[in-house]
Design a protein around this motif. Structure first.
Motif, PDB file in Angstrom:
ATOM      1  N   ILE A 297       0.869  -1.178   0.000  1.00  0.00           N
ATOM      2  CA  ILE A 297       0.000   0.000   0.000  1.00  0.00           C
ATOM      3  C   ILE A 297       0.904   1.227   0.000  1.00  0.00           C
ATOM      4  O   ILE A 297       1.836   1.316   0.809  1.00  0.00           O
ATOM      5  CB  ILE A 297      -0.918   0.022   1.236  1.00  0.00           C
ATOM      6  CG1 ILE A 297      -1.805  -1.230   1.272  1.00  0.00           C
ATOM      7  CG2 ILE A 297      -1.784   1.279   1.236  1.00  0.00           C
ATOM      8  CD1 ILE A 297      -2.629  -1.341   2.542  1.00  0.00           C
ATOM      9  N   GLU A 298       0.638   2.164  -0.869  1.00  0.00           N
ATOM     10  CA  GLU A 298       1.495   3.342  -0.979  1.00  0.00           C
ATOM     11  C   GLU A 298       1.541   4.092   0.348  1.00  0.00           C
ATOM     12  O   GLU A 298       0.511   4.400   0.952  1.00  0.00           O
ATOM     13  CB  GLU A 298       0.981   4.270  -2.092  1.00  0.00           C
ATOM     14  CG  GLU A 298       1.896   5.460  -2.338  1.00  0.00           C
ATOM     15  CD  GLU A 298       1.411   6.324  -3.482  1.00  0.00           C
ATOM     16  OE1 GLU A 298       2.040   7.371  -3.731  1.00  0.00           O
ATOM     17  OE2 GLU A 298       0.400   5.950  -4.115  1.00  0.00           O
ATOM     18  N   GLY A 299       2.753   4.339   0.802  1.00  0.00           N
ATOM     19  CA  GLY A 299       2.936   5.082   2.047  1.00  0.00           C
ATOM     20  C   GLY A 299       3.059   4.220   3.282  1.00  0.00           C
ATOM     21  O   GLY A 299       3.313   4.746   4.372  1.00  0.00           O
ATOM     22  N   PHE A 300       2.884   2.913   3.140  1.00  0.00           N
ATOM     23  CA  PHE A 300       2.962   2.013   4.290  1.00  0.00           C
ATOM     24  C   PHE A 300       3.920   0.862   3.980  1.00  0.00           C
ATOM     25  O   PHE A 300       3.809   0.240   2.904  1.00  0.00           O
ATOM     26  CB  PHE A 300       1.584   1.423   4.625  1.00  0.00           C
ATOM     27  CG  PHE A 300       0.626   2.415   5.206  1.00  0.00           C
ATOM     28  CD1 PHE A 300       0.479   2.529   6.582  1.00  0.00           C
ATOM     29  CD2 PHE A 300      -0.132   3.235   4.379  1.00  0.00           C
ATOM     30  CE1 PHE A 300      -0.408   3.443   7.112  1.00  0.00           C
ATOM     31  CE2 PHE A 300      -1.019   4.153   4.904  1.00  0.00           C
ATOM     32  CZ  PHE A 300      -1.161   4.267   6.283  1.00  0.00           C
ATOM     33  N   PRO A 301       4.859   0.562   4.882  1.00  0.00           N
ATOM     34  CA  PRO A 301       5.669  -0.643   4.684  1.00  0.00           C
ATOM     35  C   PRO A 301       4.828  -1.889   4.939  1.00  0.00           C
ATOM     36  O   PRO A 301       3.885  -1.876   5.733  1.00  0.00           O
ATOM     37  CB  PRO A 301       6.772  -0.498   5.741  1.00  0.00           C
ATOM     38  CG  PRO A 301       6.164   0.345   6.811  1.00  0.00           C
ATOM     39  CD  PRO A 301       5.220   1.291   6.112  1.00  0.00           C
ATOM     40  N   THR A 302       5.169  -2.950   4.267  1.00  0.00           N
ATOM     41  CA  THR A 302       4.469  -4.217   4.493  1.00  0.00           C
ATOM     42  C   THR A 302       4.995  -4.889   5.764  1.00  0.00           C
ATOM     43  O   THR A 302       6.021  -4.489   6.328  1.00  0.00           O
ATOM     44  CB  THR A 302       4.661  -5.164   3.302  1.00  0.00           C
ATOM     45  OG1 THR A 302       6.050  -5.501   3.199  1.00  0.00           O
ATOM     46  CG2 THR A 302       4.190  -4.518   2.010  1.00  0.00           C
ATOM     47  N   ILE A 303       4.288  -5.920   6.196  1.00  0.00           N
ATOM     48  CA  ILE A 303       4.744  -6.663   7.378  1.00  0.00           C
ATOM     49  C   ILE A 303       6.104  -7.301   7.099  1.00  0.00           C
ATOM     50  O   ILE A 303       6.992  -7.302   7.956  1.00  0.00           O
ATOM     51  CB  ILE A 303       3.703  -7.729   7.764  1.00  0.00           C
ATOM     52  CG1 ILE A 303       2.389  -7.064   8.184  1.00  0.00           C
ATOM     53  CG2 ILE A 303       4.235  -8.618   8.885  1.00  0.00           C
ATOM     54  CD1 ILE A 303       1.279  -8.037   8.500  1.00  0.00           C
ATOM     55  N   GLY A 304       6.277  -7.828   5.883  1.00  0.00           N
ATOM     56  CA  GLY A 304       7.551  -8.433   5.527  1.00  0.00           C
ATOM     57  C   GLY A 304       8.697  -7.434   5.577  1.00  0.00           C
ATOM     58  O   GLY A 304       9.786  -7.734   6.073  1.00  0.00           O
ATOM     59  N   GLU A 305       8.467  -6.215   5.065  1.00  0.00           N
ATOM     60  CA  GLU A 305       9.501  -5.176   5.100  1.00  0.00           C
ATOM     61  C   GLU A 305       9.832  -4.775   6.531  1.00  0.00           C
ATOM     62  O   GLU A 305      10.991  -4.561   6.889  1.00  0.00           O
ATOM     63  CB  GLU A 305       9.040  -3.964   4.291  1.00  0.00           C
ATOM     64  CG  GLU A 305       8.943  -4.218   2.791  1.00  0.00           C
ATOM     65  CD  GLU A 305       8.284  -3.069   2.059  1.00  0.00           C
ATOM     66  OE1 GLU A 305       7.722  -2.178   2.752  1.00  0.00           O
ATOM     67  OE2 GLU A 305       8.314  -3.042   0.819  1.00  0.00           O
ATOM     68  N   PHE A 306       8.781  -4.662   7.358  1.00  0.00           N
ATOM     69  CA  PHE A 306       9.002  -4.295   8.752  1.00  0.00           C
ATOM     70  C   PHE A 306       9.864  -5.350   9.453  1.00  0.00           C
ATOM     71  O   PHE A 306      10.799  -5.011  10.193  1.00  0.00           O
ATOM     72  CB  PHE A 306       7.658  -4.148   9.471  1.00  0.00           C
ATOM     73  CG  PHE A 306       7.776  -3.780  10.917  1.00  0.00           C
ATOM     74  CD1 PHE A 306       7.910  -2.460  11.293  1.00  0.00           C
ATOM     75  CD2 PHE A 306       7.753  -4.762  11.902  1.00  0.00           C
ATOM     76  CE1 PHE A 306       8.022  -2.110  12.634  1.00  0.00           C
ATOM     77  CE2 PHE A 306       7.870  -4.430  13.237  1.00  0.00           C
ATOM     78  CZ  PHE A 306       8.006  -3.095  13.612  1.00  0.00           C
ATOM     79  N   MET A 307       9.576  -6.624   9.231  1.00  0.00           N
ATOM     80  CA  MET A 307      10.346  -7.688   9.866  1.00  0.00           C
ATOM     81  C   MET A 307      11.781  -7.721   9.341  1.00  0.00           C
ATOM     82  O   MET A 307      12.712  -8.004  10.093  1.00  0.00           O
ATOM     83  CB  MET A 307       9.675  -9.043   9.624  1.00  0.00           C
ATOM     84  CG  MET A 307       8.323  -9.194  10.302  1.00  0.00           C
ATOM     85  SD  MET A 307       8.434  -9.023  12.094  1.00  0.00           S
ATOM     86  CE  MET A 307       6.693  -8.990  12.532  1.00  0.00           C
ATOM     87  N   ASP A 308      11.948  -7.422   8.063  1.00  0.00           N
ATOM     88  CA  ASP A 308      13.306  -7.387   7.512  1.00  0.00           C
ATOM     89  C   ASP A 308      14.140  -6.297   8.170  1.00  0.00           C
ATOM     90  O   ASP A 308      15.349  -6.453   8.361  1.00  0.00           O
ATOM     91  CB  ASP A 308      13.260  -7.171   5.997  1.00  0.00           C
ATOM     92  CG  ASP A 308      12.785  -8.401   5.247  1.00  0.00           C
ATOM     93  OD1 ASP A 308      12.878  -9.508   5.824  1.00  0.00           O
ATOM     94  OD2 ASP A 308      12.320  -8.261   4.101  1.00  0.00           O
TER      95      ASP A 308
END
Length: 436
Positions: A297-308
């Protein structure tokens, strides 16, 4: 329904674990949910709590609602109490309790599904709390995704969001604890109840496994301090081994190395499970994120990106500490073996010197023995010749020679016989020694 005996023709012997292992693939199914739905979830570490204690606590809840407690098969059960549903699961390190409830219209959902759960029973759950999560499931028609995104942006918090299940739902969270609870908002676009249940279960597993995986991080910090000190001590001991000038110095270094090896091996034994578990939990987190099939979603990191960004560095630190610890253990073992070899070589050298001294003493003793044997021959010959002389004097009127002549003649004969006897005795003793 076909019985196992009919299925196998009644002639094959069933393995006692066959059905248990097959049913394990169907264990812990997700609870189908439909919007609107509130889910409250807690995971508690066992801390010595037995399964019987948890079942007894669950039985008290069932008795309060006059409901039978289902049989716990494989460490899990589901209990429908009318006002809410409860799913209990017992894992290796923790037990989880998931509460499901359909909210009333315009209800305050800050307590999640716990509004209908008896407070005294919930507060008495056995174990120590590790994970606490509220999930609110709404339809996109009731709660548009845009309004949720605007609220999260206005809050100023680092929010995480993504479309999941190929765009069939939206998930938002900030992974922060508010009043001790983390919160997820799931907006249902076109999920079936089973798909919604699987999505909720994956989110709960991500939340649980990411927290428990991080149990290894403080352990890694403690081990890191130990390794820093132990590596410096090992370097000093190696310097001491190089400058050791005596066997006593080497034995002192070996004693310190042995103590250091015991300390490092104790740390390895204490932390191996925790580091291995962190790896396993992290793999589960990555697997559950992949199953969500996130779309950005534009403007929001994904859960995967956050965990990385947040979880992966901590797990990498644990991996690095575990490898460093294993490497130090191997280095201490190698250096200890090297020093033991040096000490053994020195002991062998000392033993060789001792044996050489013993050989010199044996040769000296042999020479002394030969000297003593020579003197013994002289002494025996002297006393034996005296006896011959006395005998000759007693019968001198019967002998053609004088007693002195007979004594003189007997001396070489006696000496020869004594020498021959001693020689035969030495040979006999040598033969007996060789036989042994």
């Amino acid at each position: 329904m076909t019985t196992p005996e009919h299925a196998t023709g009644g002639k094959l012997t069933e393995h006692p674990l066959r059905y248990k292992l097959n049913n394990e693939l169907h264990a812990r199914p997700p609870v189908p949910v439909a919007h609107p739905q509130l889910v409250s979830y807690v995971a508690l570490m066992h801390d010595g709590v037995r399964e019987e204690d948890e079942l007894r606590h669950l039985q008290a809840l069932a008795d309060a609602y006059a409901r039978p407690l289902p049989q716990a098969e494989g460490g899990h059960l589901q209990l429908d109490l009318g006002d809410f549903k409860l799913k209990w699961e017992r894992h290796n390190e923790f037990s989880s309790y998931a509460f499901f409830r359909t909210p009333e219209a315009s209800e305050d959902c800050s307590r999640g599904a716990l509004a209908s759960v008896p407070a005294h029973w919930f507060e008495g759950l056995p174990g120590s709390l590790m994970v606490a999560t509220h999930i609110e499931l709404r339809s996109t028609a009731e709660l548009p995704p845009r309004s949720v995104m605007d609220r999260l942006i206005a809050s100023g918090r680092q929010a995480v969001g993504a479309q999941v299940s190929d765009g069939a739902a939206w998930v938002f969270t900030d992974f922060m604890l508010t009043d001790g609870w983390s919160r997820y908002t799931v907006l249902d676009e076109r999920l079936t109840p089973r798909q919604a249940g699987r999505t909720v279960q994956r989110l709960l597993e991500i939340e649980t496994y990411r927290i428990i995986a991080l149990l290894a991080f403080p352990v890694a910090k403690d081990v890191g301090r130990l390794l820093g000190r132990a590596e410096g001590e090992l370097a000093n001991l190696m310097d001491g081994m190089g400058s050791a000038s005596s066997a006593e110095d080497e034995r002192s270094v070996l004693s310190h190395l042995t103590r250091l090896a015991a300390e490092v091996e104790h740390s390895v034994a204490r932390t191996t499970f925790r580091f291995g578990a962190a790896q396993a939990y992290y793999r589960l987190v990555r697997s559950r994120i992949a199953e969500l099939r996130e779309q950005r979603i534009e403007g929001f990191p994904t859960i995967g990106e956050f965990m990385d960004r947040r979880l992966a560095p901590a797990i990498s630190t644990c991996e690095a500490i575990a490898r460093r610890q294993d490497d130090l253990s191997g280095r201490v073992a190698r250096n200890s073996q090297l020093l033991r070899t040096r000490v053994d070589i020195e002991l062998q050298r000392q033993n060789q010197e001792l044996l050489a001294q013993m050989n010199r003493r044996a040769r000296l003793q042999l020479r002394l023995q030969e000297t003593v044997e020579g003197l013994s021959i002289v002494a025996i010959t002297y006393y034996a010749s005296q006896l011959v002389q006395y005998l000759a004097k007693g019968v001198k009127h019967l002998l053609p020679l004088s007693p002195e002549a007979i004594t003189a003649i007997s001396i070489p004969l006696i000496a020869g016989l004594v020498a021959l006897g001693l020689r035969r005795m030495r040979r006999k003793l040598a033969a007996e020694e060789g036989a042994h």
